[in-house]
Design an enzyme around this catalytic site. Structure first.
Site, PDB file in Angstrom:
ATOM      1  CG  ASP A  40      -0.249  -0.067   2.535  1.00 12.28           C
ATOM      2  OD1 ASP A  40       0.728  -0.826   2.628  1.00 12.28           O
ATOM      3  OD2 ASP A  40      -0.668   0.623   3.490  1.00 12.28           O
ATOM      4  CD  GLU A  44       4.035   0.837   7.078  1.00  7.35           C
ATOM      5  OE1 GLU A  44       4.830   1.168   7.978  1.00  7.35           O
ATOM      6  OE2 GLU A  44       3.738   1.601   6.139  1.00  7.35           O
TER       7      GLU A  44
END
Length: 375
Positions: free
Chosen positions: A68, A133
């Site tokens: 991400d 994250e």
């Protein structure tokens, strides 16, 4: 001449994986890993995609990272669209180039090369990848680690590909991180008219001396591995917006980045003692987002230092500065954890970029680490 590390990085950047959306990045990585004999276990939770992959048996070296990315910001200010990777003057531009799709590509290509040269390697090589994250980090690495621990999985070494470097690849290696503890404090007063203060109780006035003492505390002096613990007030709010109303409550949020000289309980006790000293009426809510951890000199740190010196002819600094990373969750497994990745000068910024040759260098370093620990 094409470069597999650059090509895979570009493929990943083209997928706009805004946290926690993976946008197909992990499918690319899984396909590559399965092709060289990795067993892949998807561990998706809620809106988050995770996978755990391994090859071989025995002492385990895991590579950890996230697919991400943070939002691009004002796309008009980018020199090229953020999800259209472009190389200019040797720099690869695109959201996630440095944080951390370049590292992911380097890890996978390093694993491919390692397996080709060591098809019967003695240890176990593993990957722990998440799409959560950058945002909440609630359904990502922490949940995978909990599941692995529940079934008795062993992790000896973990290399996290976060962009640790400052000026050149490998000049800084993170062998630990400070803990992070946030306090949401409400000081209670009595709302009233500013012209009649005797009929009210101003929580701002009551809290001011306490806050002044709080910001002046020397929590510790750090140690060989950690800088001193720091406390910063992040948000403060009171009042209705009107100039004739004494507020009823004062809301203060402050964060500690703490070293191994303290525990979260020690910090909490000292804050409560301070509140009691000033006889305040208060409500407290604590959020511990990570304990401090440290990987001392040992097989993993030595392997990383060796790889950096071999390819870049520098001795890396071992630091614990900066924010938190998913390494804090992996350290719970008792693993040695080290972060090594590209230069972090442009992470989260407009025109995020990384030197293309740095990613090639990183792949070689990662492969050398594999060779030292699980070949």
């Amino acid at each position: 001449m094409s470069c597999p590390v650059i090509e895979l990085t570009q493929q990943l950047i083209r997928r706009p994986s805004l946290s926690p959306d993976d946008a197909g990045c992990q499918a690319l990585l899984i396909e590559r890993l399965q092709a060289v004999g990795f067993t892949v276990e998807p561990m998706n939770i809620g809106d988050t995609q995770n996978f755990w992959a391994w090859r071989g048996t025995g002492e385990t070296l895991a590579f950890a990272g996230h697919t991400d990315v943070v939002p691009a910001g004002d796309v008009e200010r980018w020199i090229n669209p953020p999800f259209e990777p472009t190389i200019r003057d040797g720099m690869l531009f695109g959201r996630g180039a440095a944080d951390m799709k370049g590292s992911l590509a380097a890890m996978v290509v390093a694993a491919e090369r390692f397996v080709a040269q060591h098809p019967h390697h003695r240890g176990r090589l593993a990957f722990l990848i998440t799409s959560d994250e950058e945002a909440s980090a609630t359904n990502g690495t922490v949940k995978v680690v909990e599941a692995l621990m529940a079934r008795g999985e062993r992790l000896d070494y973990c290399l996290v590909g976060e962009p640790s470097s400052s000026e050149v690849v490998g000049d800084v290696v993170k062998n630990g991180r400070r803990g992070s503890l946030t306090c949401n404090l409400t000081i209670h007063g009595v709302q009233g008219h500013v012209a009649y203060p005797h009929l009210a109780d101003n929580p701002v006035h009551r809290a001011a001396p306490m806050l002044n003492e709080l910001v002046g505390i020397e929590w510790d002096r750090g140690n060989e591995f950690f800088p001193p613990t720091s406390m910063q007030i992040a948000n403060i709010q009171a009042g209705t917006g009107s100039n004739n109303v004494i507020p009823g409550d004062l809301h203060v949020q402050f964060n500690f980045r703490f070293s191994t000289e303290l525990t979260d309980e020690m910090i909490k006790q000292r804050v409560v003692a301070l509140l009691e000293k000033y006889q305040l009426r208060y409500t407290l809510d604590w959020w511990l987002s990570g304990q401090p951890f440290l990987t001392a000199r040992g097989k993993l740190v030595d392997a990383v230092v060796n790889a950096v010196h071999h390819y870049n002819e520098i001795k890396p600094q071992l630091l614990t500065t900066g924010g938190t990373s998913d390494g804090r969750f992996i350290a719970r497994m008792g693993a040695q954890v080290v972060e090594l990745g590209p230069v972090n000068a442009t992470i989260h910024k407009i025109n995020e970029c990384v030197k293309a040759s740095d990613l090639q260098l990183l792949a070689r370093m990662y492969q050398r680490i594999m060779e030292q620990l699980v070949a």
